[in-house]
Design a protein around this motif. Structure first.
Motif, PDB file in Angstrom:
ATOM      1  N   SER A  58      15.473   1.422  -5.906  1.00 15.15           N
ATOM      2  CA  SER A  58      16.016   2.482  -5.051  1.00 15.15           C
ATOM      3  C   SER A  58      16.794   1.896  -3.880  1.00 15.15           C
ATOM      4  O   SER A  58      17.875   2.376  -3.530  1.00 15.15           O
ATOM      5  N   GLY A  59      16.236   0.852  -3.268  1.00 13.10           N
ATOM      6  CA  GLY A  59      16.867   0.264  -2.099  1.00 13.10           C
ATOM      7  C   GLY A  59      18.069  -0.604  -2.408  1.00 13.10           C
ATOM      8  O   GLY A  59      19.056  -0.594  -1.671  1.00 13.10           O
ATOM      9  N   LEU A  60      17.994  -1.341  -3.519  1.00 10.19           N
ATOM     10  CA  LEU A  60      19.062  -2.290  -3.851  1.00 10.19           C
ATOM     11  C   LEU A  60      20.226  -1.648  -4.593  1.00 10.19           C
ATOM     12  O   LEU A  60      21.395  -1.950  -4.333  1.00 10.19           O
ATOM     13  N   ARG A  61      19.904  -0.749  -5.536  1.00 11.83           N
ATOM     14  CA  ARG A  61      20.955  -0.210  -6.412  1.00 11.83           C
ATOM     15  C   ARG A  61      21.049   1.314  -6.378  1.00 11.83           C
ATOM     16  O   ARG A  61      21.828   1.891  -7.134  1.00 11.83           O
ATOM     17  N   LEU A  62      20.253   1.939  -5.532  1.00 13.79           N
ATOM     18  CA  LEU A  62      20.187   3.407  -5.500  1.00 13.79           C
ATOM     19  C   LEU A  62      19.871   3.962  -6.888  1.00 13.79           C
ATOM     20  O   LEU A  62      20.305   5.057  -7.248  1.00 13.79           O
ATOM     21  N   ASP A  63      19.111   3.180  -7.654  1.00 14.24           N
ATOM     22  CA  ASP A  63      18.686   3.577  -8.991  1.00 14.24           C
ATOM     23  C   ASP A  63      17.229   4.032  -8.896  1.00 14.24           C
ATOM     24  O   ASP A  63      16.328   3.231  -8.643  1.00 14.24           O
ATOM     25  N   HIS A  64      17.015   5.317  -9.092  1.00 11.49           N
ATOM     26  CA  HIS A  64      15.681   5.889  -8.889  1.00 11.49           C
ATOM     27  C   HIS A  64      14.926   6.136 -10.197  1.00 11.49           C
ATOM     28  O   HIS A  64      13.883   6.799 -10.186  1.00 11.49           O
ATOM     29  N   ASN A  65      15.437   5.635 -11.310  1.00 14.32           N
ATOM     30  CA  ASN A  65      14.845   5.959 -12.615  1.00 14.32           C
ATOM     31  C   ASN A  65      13.388   5.502 -12.735  1.00 14.32           C
ATOM     32  O   ASN A  65      12.555   6.213 -13.312  1.00 14.32           O
ATOM     33  N   VAL A  66      13.077   4.319 -12.215  1.00 19.61           N
ATOM     34  CA  VAL A  66      11.693   3.824 -12.292  1.00 19.61           C
ATOM     35  C   VAL A  66      10.763   4.742 -11.501  1.00 19.61           C
ATOM     36  O   VAL A  66       9.673   5.106 -11.969  1.00 19.61           O
ATOM     37  N   LEU A  67      11.193   5.145 -10.318  1.00 20.34           N
ATOM     38  CA  LEU A  67      10.355   6.031  -9.506  1.00 20.34           C
ATOM     39  C   LEU A  67      10.295   7.436 -10.093  1.00 20.34           C
ATOM     40  O   LEU A  67       9.288   8.134  -9.919  1.00 20.34           O
ATOM     41  N   TYR A  68      11.348   7.866 -10.787  1.00 26.68           N
ATOM     42  CA  TYR A  68      11.288   9.162 -11.464  1.00 26.68           C
ATOM     43  C   TYR A  68      10.230   9.126 -12.570  1.00 26.68           C
ATOM     44  O   TYR A  68       9.461  10.072 -12.756  1.00 26.68           O
ATOM     45  N   THR A  69      10.209   8.011 -13.303  1.00 27.09           N
ATOM     46  CA  THR A  69       9.201   7.844 -14.358  1.00 27.09           C
ATOM     47  C   THR A  69       7.801   7.806 -13.752  1.00 27.09           C
ATOM     48  O   THR A  69       6.866   8.447 -14.242  1.00 27.09           O
ATOM     49  N   LYS A  70       7.668   7.044 -12.652  1.00 26.36           N
ATOM     50  CA  LYS A  70       6.376   6.970 -11.956  1.00 26.36           C
ATOM     51  C   LYS A  70       5.965   8.354 -11.446  1.00 26.36           C
ATOM     52  O   LYS A  70       4.775   8.697 -11.453  1.00 26.36           O
TER      53      LYS A  70
END
Length: 234
Positions: free
Chosen positions: A123-135
């Protein structure tokens, strides 16, 4: 938005807890069976995570040093006091200490794990939230089950989850600048193994097999970082 994934994760825990209230009045034998099933699943997750370690001596050393630090500062007692304060302020019903127990148990499950760190870093490095969405989906589902068996105190675990993951996400830019990729990957691997042992401890505690003060082992996570940094520099 850097904190989007973290905020969604926190919301999923609260929504899952609200849904869990619908099943809160199910017969006690159902709750017992569900809790035993959860305990088995949590133990299996812990074993899988624990086996991810490449250097198990780091895991052992981190747990020993982290456990010593946790006992010195009485970290689990702090979390229990926070849980009881929340219980008092919220006016939640149920047996004394029920909210505190639910809060501490859920917090440990949601915070101790690679997905929390990896997701926050993405989320912080790439603004990619997919892992946290899965979590978020996983945490929301377990929040339903935890609330049905442990009570509404589970909902309050969103506070440390948001603070923990949010802090990592906000600091990710600095981490990327100063921490080499190889060191970061080594930390995540050994942190996963160390966290797995803690998750296994939570499962054993949920099953009533061992009364482990898992929260007092939490300092092992930063200790892993210190040990792998020394090894990397050497």
């Amino acid at each position: 938005m850097v904190l989007l994934g973290t905020l969604v994760n926190g919301a999923a825990i609260v929504v899952g807890s609200l849904l869990g209230l619908v099943f809160h009045n199910i017969p006690e034998r159902y709750k017992t069976t569900i809790m035993q099933a959860l305990a088995l699943a949590v133990m299996l997750l812990g074993i899988q995570m624990g086996l991810a370690s490449d250097q198990f001596l780091i895991v052992i050393g981190s747990l020993v040093i982290g456990g010593w630090i946790g006992e010195r500062i009485q970290l689990e007692d702090m979390l229990n006091r926070l849980g009881k304060w929340i219980e008092k302020r919220s006016g939640a019903g149920g047996s004394e200490g029920a909210v505190a127990k639910a809060f501490v148990t859920a917090t440990l499950v949601y915070v101790v794990g690679a997905m929390a760190v990896l997701g926050a870093l993405d989320s912080g490095l790439r603004l990619d939230h997919n892992v946290l969405y899965t979590k978020s989906m996983l945490d929301g589902f377990t929040a339903v089950l935890f609330t049905a068996t442990l009570g509404f105190g589970v909902a309050f675990s969103f506070i440390p989850v948001v603070l923990y993951q949010g802090s990592i996400a906000l600091l990710a830019g600095q981490i990327d600048q100063f921490v080499p990729v190889e060191l970061r990957e080594m930390f995540i691997t050994e942190m996963t193994g160390t966290g797995g042992i803690m998750i296994l401890g939570i499962g054993l505690k949920l099953a009533g097999i061992l009364d482990i003060r898992v929260a007092n082992l939490l300092p092992a996570i930063p200790v892993v970082g210190a040990i792998v940094t020394v090894i990397y520099l050497l």
